[in-house]
Design a protein around this motif. Structure first.
Motif, short mmCIF file in Angstrom:
data_model
loop_
_atom_site.label_atom_id
_atom_site.label_comp_id
_atom_site.label_asym_id
_atom_site.label_seq_id
_atom_site.Cartn_x
_atom_site.Cartn_y
_atom_site.Cartn_z
N ARG A 89 -28.15 -0.35 -19.72
CA ARG A 89 -27.62 -0.31 -18.08
C ARG A 89 -26.06 0.20 -17.40
O ARG A 89 -25.67 0.64 -17.44
CB ARG A 89 -28.59 -0.56 -16.91
CG ARG A 89 -28.45 -0.35 -16.03
CD ARG A 89 -29.05 -1.40 -14.93
NE ARG A 89 -31.18 -1.61 -15.63
CZ ARG A 89 -31.43 -0.59 -15.45
NH1 ARG A 89 -31.30 0.59 -14.54
NH2 ARG A 89 -32.56 -0.94 -15.98
N LEU A 168 -24.68 15.28 -18.94
CA LEU A 168 -24.74 14.85 -18.13
C LEU A 168 -23.46 14.47 -17.60
O LEU A 168 -23.54 15.65 -16.16
CB LEU A 168 -25.08 14.19 -18.12
CG LEU A 168 -26.70 13.81 -17.66
CD1 LEU A 168 -27.65 15.65 -17.75
CD2 LEU A 168 -28.09 12.69 -18.97
N LYS A 179 -28.49 16.32 -7.39
CA LYS A 179 -29.57 16.88 -8.16
C LYS A 179 -28.46 16.27 -9.92
O LYS A 179 -29.30 14.82 -10.31
CB LYS A 179 -29.93 17.68 -8.78
CG LYS A 179 -29.84 19.44 -9.28
CD LYS A 179 -30.83 19.99 -9.55
CE LYS A 179 -30.91 20.78 -10.66
NZ LYS A 179 -31.64 21.54 -10.76
N TYR A 180 -27.62 16.18 -9.43
CA TYR A 180 -26.71 15.33 -10.68
C TYR A 180 -25.69 14.39 -10.52
O TYR A 180 -24.96 14.34 -11.09
CB TYR A 180 -26.26 16.48 -11.67
CG TYR A 180 -27.10 17.18 -12.25
CD1 TYR A 180 -27.83 17.27 -13.13
CD2 TYR A 180 -26.63 18.66 -12.30
CE1 TYR A 180 -28.72 18.35 -13.66
CE2 TYR A 180 -27.78 19.93 -12.20
CZ TYR A 180 -28.88 19.92 -13.31
OH TYR A 180 -29.26 20.72 -13.60
N VAL A 184 -28.08 8.88 -9.40
CA VAL A 184 -28.81 9.35 -9.42
C VAL A 184 -29.48 9.82 -11.25
O VAL A 184 -30.36 8.35 -11.62
CB VAL A 184 -29.60 11.67 -8.78
CG1 VAL A 184 -30.55 11.70 -9.56
CG2 VAL A 184 -28.71 11.14 -7.82
N THR A 185 -28.22 9.94 -12.07
CA THR A 185 -27.80 10.66 -12.69
C THR A 185 -28.09 9.69 -13.76
O THR A 185 -28.96 8.99 -14.90
CB THR A 185 -26.84 11.24 -13.39
OG1 THR A 185 -27.26 12.59 -12.41
CG2 THR A 185 -27.26 11.93 -15.21
N GLU A 188 -32.24 8.00 -14.22
CA GLU A 188 -32.97 8.89 -14.60
C GLU A 188 -33.02 7.93 -16.49
O GLU A 188 -33.20 8.15 -16.73
CB GLU A 188 -32.67 10.22 -14.01
CG GLU A 188 -33.89 10.85 -14.34
CD GLU A 188 -35.06 10.32 -13.91
OE1 GLU A 188 -35.58 10.05 -13.04
OE2 GLU A 188 -36.20 10.45 -14.74
N LEU A 189 -31.29 8.43 -16.84
CA LEU A 189 -30.91 7.98 -17.99
C LEU A 189 -31.24 6.90 -18.63
O LEU A 189 -31.79 6.79 -20.07
CB LEU A 189 -29.71 8.78 -18.17
CG LEU A 189 -29.40 8.31 -19.73
CD1 LEU A 189 -29.82 9.59 -20.34
CD2 LEU A 189 -27.76 8.89 -19.73
N ARG A 191 -34.03 4.48 -17.72
CA ARG A 191 -35.36 4.68 -18.20
C ARG A 191 -35.74 5.88 -18.82
O ARG A 191 -36.47 5.20 -19.64
CB ARG A 191 -35.87 5.82 -16.33
CG ARG A 191 -37.27 5.81 -16.63
CD ARG A 191 -38.39 4.91 -15.58
NE ARG A 191 -39.61 4.73 -15.57
CZ ARG A 191 -40.18 5.23 -14.87
NH1 ARG A 191 -39.97 6.28 -13.45
NH2 ARG A 191 -41.71 5.53 -14.84
N LEU A 192 -34.88 7.10 -19.11
CA LEU A 192 -35.84 7.39 -20.48
C LEU A 192 -35.01 6.65 -20.95
O LEU A 192 -35.79 6.83 -22.65
CB LEU A 192 -34.62 9.18 -20.27
CG LEU A 192 -34.50 10.03 -21.12
CD1 LEU A 192 -36.02 10.67 -21.01
CD2 LEU A 192 -33.91 10.65 -20.65
N LEU A 193 -33.69 6.82 -21.41
CA LEU A 193 -33.72 6.05 -23.25
C LEU A 193 -34.89 4.77 -23.34
O LEU A 193 -34.87 4.43 -24.10
CB LEU A 193 -31.81 5.80 -22.89
CG LEU A 193 -31.07 6.71 -22.83
CD1 LEU A 193 -29.60 6.48 -22.82
CD2 LEU A 193 -30.98 7.48 -24.07
N LEU A 194 -34.67 3.86 -22.16
CA LEU A 194 -35.22 3.20 -22.54
C LEU A 194 -36.97 3.08 -22.74
O LEU A 194 -37.44 2.76 -23.95
CB LEU A 194 -35.25 2.40 -21.53
CG LEU A 194 -33.68 1.39 -20.98
CD1 LEU A 194 -33.54 0.72 -20.06
CD2 LEU A 194 -32.89 0.61 -22.62
N GLU A 195 -37.26 3.86 -21.65
CA GLU A 195 -38.57 3.63 -21.83
C GLU A 195 -39.17 5.22 -22.74
O GLU A 195 -40.43 5.03 -22.97
CB GLU A 195 -39.41 4.11 -20.42
CG GLU A 195 -39.34 3.05 -19.58
CD GLU A 195 -39.70 3.41 -18.36
OE1 GLU A 195 -40.99 3.69 -17.87
OE2 GLU A 195 -38.80 2.63 -17.92
N GLY A 196 -38.44 6.13 -22.50
CA GLY A 196 -38.95 7.46 -23.23
C GLY A 196 -39.23 8.10 -22.89
O GLY A 196 -39.65 7.64 -21.06
N LEU A 197 -39.70 9.13 -22.62
CA LEU A 197 -40.52 9.96 -22.11
C LEU A 197 -41.71 9.95 -21.56
O LEU A 197 -42.18 11.07 -20.61
CB LEU A 197 -39.97 11.73 -22.77
CG LEU A 197 -39.03 12.63 -22.93
CD1 LEU A 197 -38.83 13.36 -24.51
CD2 LEU A 197 -38.05 12.93 -22.06
#
Lengths: 207, 207
Positions: A89, A168, A179-180, A184-185, A188-189, A191-197
């Motif tokens: 993180r 990004l 929004k980028y 924020v980014t 979000e990233l 979360r995306l990497l750790l938990e997946g889509l």
DNA sequence: CCCTTGTGAATGAATCTCCATTCACTCAGG
DNA sequence: CCTGAGTGAATGGAGATTCATTCACAAGGG
């Protein structure tokens, strides 16, 4: 190489490097004139050649030295994290945050590094690999700690992480849309990497 | 613009575009000479200017037209997938597979697109955005179907997906190492994106 | 059917601009 | 005085673009 030091300290050399970052980030390597850099550094054209072999060498020195600082810095910061997840993180937040602190540098590296890696003879972006190594180290640690999947392919994953971050930040540089925004980014990233889509609990397809 | 068609069909124009892909991918835009492209296309230097306004226009036409084909193709392929997860997998596999089918084109786009987007006045990479749209469409569909997280930030996620893919293909292009082989990589990336890095069941840090 | 002439695609040598690099010179400090 | 960092005008080479010319072909007329 590129380490001649005419002047006492190195303020002049440093002025040139800073000017180069400014000009390269604004116009790109090929569209930047050495004389513009000289002007920006308040130095004569010829002076640049006292400190750098040529225009290419100027770019490469810039990469290696500035990236070197970035790597050292992120190593220090991530070391402060308690476990691998926290370190990851921190790494991500730091990367996105560089955009605010050193936007010029990030722009040059992102836009010119590919070109240079590919087309400058015998240039290996050593410091860039070290940056990737920071990611691997974190991922390996996570596997050891048991928080990351033990079958994770680190070679692939570290590139994926870097690629996502890189794209990004590029997006933010180009669009500057809120929004980028780095904060924020980064969140979000992570979360995306750790938990997946996937929806929590979904079985993630066949195969 | 760049649509003049001196010759009957467009074989000559096409020869030039193909030659440009070859040369640009080998040496990069700025290191490629128009005369080299002419030679590779077996055409006179001046002929290129009958079909393209200038060297920049040649590059841009190349981007838009070739990317156009790629987008149309991947749209067709993903449409064949049953649900969003399958479509995403197809998208990823297709992207990595492009490396084998059209390595020159991929190299040019990856290495030159950033430069061009940033430094060519009034060029918006329309077809590139369409490619990103293919990803968004899949992600949106996945949310609707309930297989992807309903709170997924699609703007960020699509860039992350693209960035990871892009970096991974670049890595294969540069290194050619089997450990980054398109097939291996595509599979690993799918898993990574869908399930994330974490050990199944882990709570993914404080957030 | 052959010759004349018009058209425009194609050519590639010549031009013209641009810029990295050099180097003869300056001058401040020791 | 020396020494060498610093200077910036001059140089040389590169390469994008132009354009006068060639050539293949088509149409019209005798």
């Amino acid at each position: 190489m590129s380490r001649k030091g005419p002047n006492n300290g190195g303020e002049k050399r440093d002025r040139i490097l800073r000017a180069a970052v400014k000009i390269f980030s604004r116009k790109g390597f090929f569209n930047s004139k050495v004389s513009e850099i000289a002007r920006a550094a308040e130095v004569a054209d010829g002076t640049i050649y006292l400190y750098f072999r040529n225009k290419d060498d100027l770019l490469i020195s810039l990469f290696e030295e500035k990236m070197g600082e970035v790597v050292a810095d992120v190593r220090r910061r991530t070391a402060a994290g308690g476990n691998a997840l926290e370190k990851l993180r921190i790494f991500i937040e730091n990367h996105m945050d560089l955009l605010e602190r050193e936007s010029g540098l990030v722009e040059v590296i992102q836009v010119e590094l590919r070109q240079s890696t590919k087309f400058l003879k015998d240039y290996t972006p050593v410091k860039f690999f070290e940056y990737l190594d920071v990611i691997s180290d974190i991922l390996e640690e996570g596997k050891r700690e048991g928080v990351l999947r033990s079958d994770l392919n680190v070679s692939v994953a570290r590139r994926a992480v870097f690629g996502a971050l890189d794209e990004l930040s590029l997006t933010y540089i180009f669009t500057r849309k809120p929004k980028y925004h780095p904060t924020v980014t980064a969140a979000e990233l992570c979360r995306l990497l750790l938990e997946g889509l996937c929806m929590p609990g979904a079985s993630a397809g066949k195969g």
